[in-house]
Design an enzyme around this catalytic site. Structure first.
Site, PDB file in Angstrom:
ATOM      1  N   PRO A   7      39.369  38.507  44.265  1.00  0.00           N
ATOM      2  CA  PRO A   7      39.049  39.928  44.112  1.00  0.00           C
ATOM      3  C   PRO A   7      37.884  40.360  45.000  1.00  0.00           C
ATOM      4  CG  PRO A   7      38.022  38.673  42.346  1.00  0.00           C
ATOM      5  CD  PRO A   7      38.749  37.673  43.214  1.00  0.00           C
ATOM      6  N   MET A   8      37.934  41.601  45.467  1.00  0.00           N
ATOM      7  CA  MET A   8      36.801  42.226  46.157  1.00  0.00           C
ATOM      8  C   MET A   8      36.742  43.671  45.709  1.00  0.00           C
ATOM      9  SD  MET A   8      36.898  40.766  50.042  1.00  0.00           S
ATOM     10  CE  MET A   8      35.517  41.781  50.550  1.00  0.00           C
ATOM     11  N   GLN A  68      41.102  40.637  35.903  1.00  0.00           N
ATOM     12  CA  GLN A  68      39.747  40.098  35.757  1.00  0.00           C
ATOM     13  C   GLN A  68      38.894  41.070  34.940  1.00  0.00           C
ATOM     14  OE1 GLN A  68      36.438  40.053  38.838  1.00  0.00           O
ATOM     15  NE2 GLN A  68      37.044  37.894  38.930  1.00  0.00           N
ATOM     16  N   CYS A  98      29.834  38.241  40.402  1.00  0.00           N
ATOM     17  CA  CYS A  98      29.515  39.434  41.198  1.00  0.00           C
ATOM     18  C   CYS A  98      28.002  39.558  41.384  1.00  0.00           C
ATOM     19  CB  CYS A  98      30.058  40.682  40.514  1.00  0.00           C
ATOM     20  SG  CYS A  98      29.691  42.196  41.440  1.00  0.00           S
ATOM     21  N   LYS A 139      35.277  32.888  37.164  1.00  0.00           N
ATOM     22  CA  LYS A 139      34.754  32.796  38.533  1.00  0.00           C
ATOM     23  C   LYS A 139      33.234  32.818  38.459  1.00  0.00           C
ATOM     24  CE  LYS A 139      35.494  34.451  43.242  1.00  0.00           C
ATOM     25  NZ  LYS A 139      34.146  34.690  43.754  1.00  0.00           N
ATOM     26  N   GLY A 201      34.592  30.273  49.365  1.00  0.00           N
ATOM     27  CA  GLY A 201      33.454  30.535  50.238  1.00  0.00           C
ATOM     28  C   GLY A 201      33.613  29.971  51.639  1.00  0.00           C
ATOM     29  N   GLU A 202      33.494  30.842  52.649  1.00  0.00           N
ATOM     30  CA  GLU A 202      33.481  30.454  54.059  1.00  0.00           C
ATOM     31  C   GLU A 202      34.768  29.767  54.537  1.00  0.00           C
ATOM     32  OE1 GLU A 202      31.035  31.395  56.352  1.00  0.00           O
ATOM     33  OE2 GLU A 202      30.424  32.569  54.603  1.00  0.00           O
ATOM     34  N   CYS A 224      38.799  35.425  50.076  1.00  0.00           N
ATOM     35  CA  CYS A 224      38.531  36.837  49.808  1.00  0.00           C
ATOM     36  C   CYS A 224      38.282  37.577  51.114  1.00  0.00           C
ATOM     37  CB  CYS A 224      37.334  36.987  48.858  1.00  0.00           C
ATOM     38  SG  CYS A 224      37.570  36.229  47.230  1.00  0.00           S
ATOM     39  N   ARG A 225      37.038  37.537  51.603  1.00  0.00           N
ATOM     40  CA  ARG A 225      36.689  38.305  52.807  1.00  0.00           C
ATOM     41  C   ARG A 225      37.540  37.906  54.011  1.00  0.00           C
ATOM     42  NH1 ARG A 225      30.858  37.268  54.128  1.00  0.00           N
ATOM     43  NH2 ARG A 225      31.303  35.256  53.174  1.00  0.00           N
TER      44      ARG A 225
END
Length: 316
Positions: A7-8, A68, A98, A139, A201-202, A224-225
């Site tokens: 999610p974002m 979520q 978050c 999360k 992450g990354e 995500c990103r």
């Protein structure tokens, strides 16, 4: 490799999930958070953030979409988890990650990493409120400002009978700094925890995915990103597919424009497409150049014209 589209808030909405699951083989999506305070929310709130509930809890491509929840009151989290499950959500995810100040200020998201006992109570209440056959997941980040707190955090989630935990491999204090990623802590958690672990992450490409899985020994990955930087990241990570070419990205942007303008009459489209461009320019130099043209416009029509002109220029 099991791969989850994470999610974002305000970015990975249902329209984006629709498109990205259409071109990627994701195993699961998780929605933007539903903010729970002190009431059982109306069904309309869930349907607005997760319209997939109206079509069996999946995107049109058939990818399951899990609701979520974010909040700090165990009783109300349980009430709303029960409602989301009754509406057809294939599981419940709980947001303890978050880092947004506005969310943390009202005791939501990552701020709860400082209160493992409350995390335990929230997860336990949600777990007891929904059908035991439905997964309850959480999360988290490694901690508020000390990554060593991850062991106590994951223990709280595990003791409360969650089925899976996704760990973003940075603390809240780390934000999204690339150099702050700490995959080794996920590996340490994985060797100790009796729970399925998802690493986050990354992860920006296939090599990152392999490196993350090797470093963490996680059961699955969440992106995500990176999914916004590179629209076909899911299949790049899973199958080492070639990165989507810019011409195809332009076609996707125009498809997104049709969805978005039809969906909310174009009111939010200019901001949303600009937001997406902010991510795309990390992967595509062409996006950086085009962003300079669209950022001046605040209405949908001229932005679509710019995109069409760019597409025509490639075809000629």
């Amino acid at each position: 490799m099991r791969l989850i589209l994470g999610p974002m808030e305000g970015v990975l909405d249902h329209l984006m999930r629709e498109m990205l699951t259409d071109i990627n083989d994701y195993d699961l999506c998780v929605t933007e958070f539903v903010r729970v305070i002190d009431q059982r929310l109306p069904k309309s709130v869930f349907h607005r953030l997760c319209p997939e509930l109206l079509q069996g809890g999946t995107t049109k491509a058939g990818t399951p979409v899990r609701v979520q929840l974010l909040g700090q009151e165990p009783e109300w989290m349980a009430e709303n988890a029960d409602l989301a499950a009754s509406l057809g959500s294939p599981g419940i995810d709980i947001n303890f990650g978050c880092p947004a100040k506005s969310v943390n200020k009202s005791r939501g998201g990552a701020v709860l990493l400082q209160e493992p006992e409350l995390m335990y109570q929230i997860v336990k209440s949600v777990r007891e409120a929904v059908d035991p056959r439905l997964p309850v997941t959480a999360k988290v980040r490694l901690g508020w400002d000390d990554p060593a707190h991850c062991f106590e955090i994951v223990d709280a989630v595990t003791s409360a009978k969650a089925d899976e935990v996704t760990i973003h491999a940075r603390t809240k204090a780390d934000g999204y700094k690339a150099e702050a990623i700490k995959w080794d802590y996920i590996r340490q958690v994985k060797t100790k925890a009796a729970i399925s672990v998802v690493a986050n992450g990354e992860v920006w490409n296939h090599q990152d995915g392999l490196a993350c899985m090797a470093a963490t020994q996680a059961d699955a990955l969440m992106v995500c990103r990176g999914a916004l930087n590179l629209p076909n990241l899911g299949n790049v990570v899973k199958y080492n597919h070639t990165h989507m070419i810019w011409e195809d990205v332009l076609t996707l942007l125009l498809k997104y424009s049709e969805y978005e303008i039809k969906g909310d009459k174009g009111l939010y489209y200019p901001n949303r497409v600009k937001q997406w461009f902010a991510y795309l320019r990390h992967e595509y130099p062409q996006a950086k150049d085009l962003f300079a043209d669209i950022r001046r416009h605040n209405r949908a029509a001229p932005i679509v014209d710019v995109l069409k002109s760019a597409q025509d220029a490639l075809i000629r």
